[in-house]
Design an enzyme around this catalytic site. Structure first.
Site, short mmCIF file in Angstrom:
data_model
loop_
_atom_site.label_atom_id
_atom_site.label_comp_id
_atom_site.label_asym_id
_atom_site.label_seq_id
_atom_site.Cartn_x
_atom_site.Cartn_y
_atom_site.Cartn_z
N ARG A 49 0.84 -1.20 0.00
CA ARG A 49 0.00 0.00 0.00
C ARG A 49 0.88 1.25 0.00
O ARG A 49 1.90 1.30 0.68
CB ARG A 49 -0.92 0.00 1.22
CG ARG A 49 -2.01 -1.05 1.16
CD ARG A 49 -2.85 -1.07 2.41
NE ARG A 49 -2.08 -1.50 3.58
CZ ARG A 49 -2.61 -1.65 4.79
NH1 ARG A 49 -3.89 -1.38 4.99
NH2 ARG A 49 -1.86 -2.06 5.80
N ASP A 51 1.00 5.65 0.28
CA ASP A 51 0.30 6.79 0.86
C ASP A 51 -0.08 7.79 -0.23
O ASP A 51 0.36 7.71 -1.37
CB ASP A 51 1.19 7.49 1.89
CG ASP A 51 1.45 6.64 3.12
OD1 ASP A 51 0.57 5.82 3.46
OD2 ASP A 51 2.52 6.79 3.73
N TYR A 109 11.99 0.41 -3.06
CA TYR A 109 11.54 1.80 -3.16
C TYR A 109 12.70 2.66 -3.65
O TYR A 109 13.87 2.36 -3.41
CB TYR A 109 11.09 2.34 -1.80
CG TYR A 109 9.72 1.90 -1.37
CD1 TYR A 109 8.58 2.65 -1.70
CD2 TYR A 109 9.54 0.73 -0.62
CE1 TYR A 109 7.32 2.26 -1.28
CE2 TYR A 109 8.28 0.33 -0.20
CZ TYR A 109 7.17 1.10 -0.54
OH TYR A 109 5.92 0.70 -0.13
N ARG A 196 10.30 7.31 3.92
CA ARG A 196 10.29 8.77 4.04
C ARG A 196 10.99 9.23 5.32
O ARG A 196 11.64 10.28 5.34
CB ARG A 196 8.85 9.28 3.99
CG ARG A 196 8.22 9.13 2.61
CD ARG A 196 6.71 9.31 2.67
NE ARG A 196 6.36 10.62 3.20
CZ ARG A 196 5.10 10.95 3.54
NH1 ARG A 196 4.12 10.06 3.42
NH2 ARG A 196 4.84 12.16 4.00
#
Length: 262
Positions: A49, A51, A109, A196
Site C-alpha cells: 500500500r 500513501d 523503493y 520517508r
C-alpha cells in the site's frame, strides 16, 4: 480464476492506494474499471500500500473473478476505463496459492530528491526538494549503517499496523546524478512511512546537522520522536515486489524513472 496485474501510477492526484469510503484512491479507480470489464464487483489485493502522493512503477495486485476474459481485456479494456495517471502494464493468470502481498519475498523503493536553491517546477509532484548543500559521502556512510536486520521503531509512523518493527534492509544506498540525489532501498518489508523517515534522517546527516553515527543511536533508542521529520511523499516511488521465478510473472521492464534521470 485468479489474475495478477502489473500497475503503474502517478500518486499526486490520489489519496493513496487503499480504498476509502468517499473514494479518490488508486484502488477505487482500479476496482471500478475492473468491474466494468468483469460485469461484477471486483476486490483487489496489492503487494504494498502507498500513501497519498506516492507513486508506483510496478505495483502488483491480484483479484478473483468468476468470469473468463482474454488477458487483453484486463489490460487494454481496463485502461480504457481508468483515469489519467493509472495504467495496467500486464495481466497474468496465476494459481489460487499466489498472493500479491504474502508471496513477495522483498520490496523496493526509490526516492528522488532535487537538491538546488530553487523549488521544483517541471518536476513538481515527482521529486522531493531540499535547498541547502548535502554531503553525499556522509549520507552514503549512514546508509551502510542501516543494512541488515534491525528494530526500525525510530523510523515507524505512529499509526503503523505492522506486527513487528524488526525488518531486514538488504539495500540502502544514495548516489548523485546532477542536481538529484537518488536513494534506493530494498527490504523484506517496510514499516509505514519508513522510507520517508529514513530519507529525512539521511538529509539531516547530509546537511551536517548530525553525523552518520546518529543512525546507530536511533536504531538503539527505538524512539520515533528522536529521528528527523517525515519527508515529503512527492519523490517516493514504489518500484515493486520481488517474487520467486516459480510464479512466472513478467520480469520488471526498464524502470521509467531511470529514463527520467539526467
Amino acid at each position: 480464476m485468479r489474475v495478477a496485474l502489473g500497475v503503474e501510477y502517478f500518486g499526486a492526484p490520489f489519496r493513496g492506494w487503499q480504498s476509502q469510503a468517499d473514494g479518490g484512491t488508486v484502488q477505487d479507480a482500479l476496482e471500478s474499471a475492473l468491474a466494468r470489464i468483469a460485469g461484477t464487483p471486483v476486490s483487489t489485493l496489492c503487494a504494498g500500500r502507498t500513501d497519498a502522493g506516492v507513486h508506483a512503477t510496478r505495483q502488483v495486485v491480484h483479484f478473483d473473478v468468476p468470469v473468463d476474459r482474454p488477458l487483453s481485456a484486463w489490460v487494454r479494456g481496463v485502461n480504457a476505463h481508468l483515469p489519467e495517471g493509472v495504467t495496467v502494464l500486464w495481466a497474468q493468470p496465476v494459481g489460487e496459492d499466489f498472493h500479491a502481498r504474502f508471496s513477495a519475498r522483498g520490496r523496493r523503493y526509490r526516492y528522488l530528491l532535487l537538491n538546488r536553491p530553487q523549488r521544483p517546477g517541471l518536476w513538481q509532484g515527482r521529486v522531493g526538494w531540499f535547498h541547502g548543500e548535502l554531503d553525499l559521502q556522509q549520507m552514503q556512510e549512514a546508509c551502510g549503517r542501516l543494512l541488515g536486520e534491525h528494530d526500525f521503531s525510530a523510523f515507524r509512523a505512529a499509526g503503523c499496523q505492522a506486527r513487528s518493527p524488526i525488518k531486514t534492509l538488504r539495500e540502502a544506498q544514495v548516489r548523485q546524478v546532477g542536481s538529484l540525489f537518488v536513494f534506493d532501498f530494498e527490504a523484506t518489508a517496510f514499516l509505514h512511512h519508513m522510507v520517508r523517515n529514513l530519507v529525512g534522517t539521511l538529509v539531516y546527516i547530509g546537511k551536517g546537522a548530525q553525523t552518520p553515527g546518529w543512525i546507530d543511536e536511533l536504531l538503539q533508542m527505538r524512539d520515533r520522536r528522536l529521528a528527523a521529520p517525515t519527508f515529503s511523499p512527492d519523490g517516493l516511488y514504489f518500484r515493486g515486489p520481488i517474487y520467486e521465478p516459480c510464479w512466472g510473472l513478467p520480469e520488471a521492464a526498464d524502470d521509467p524513472i531511470d529514463a527520467m534521470l539526467p
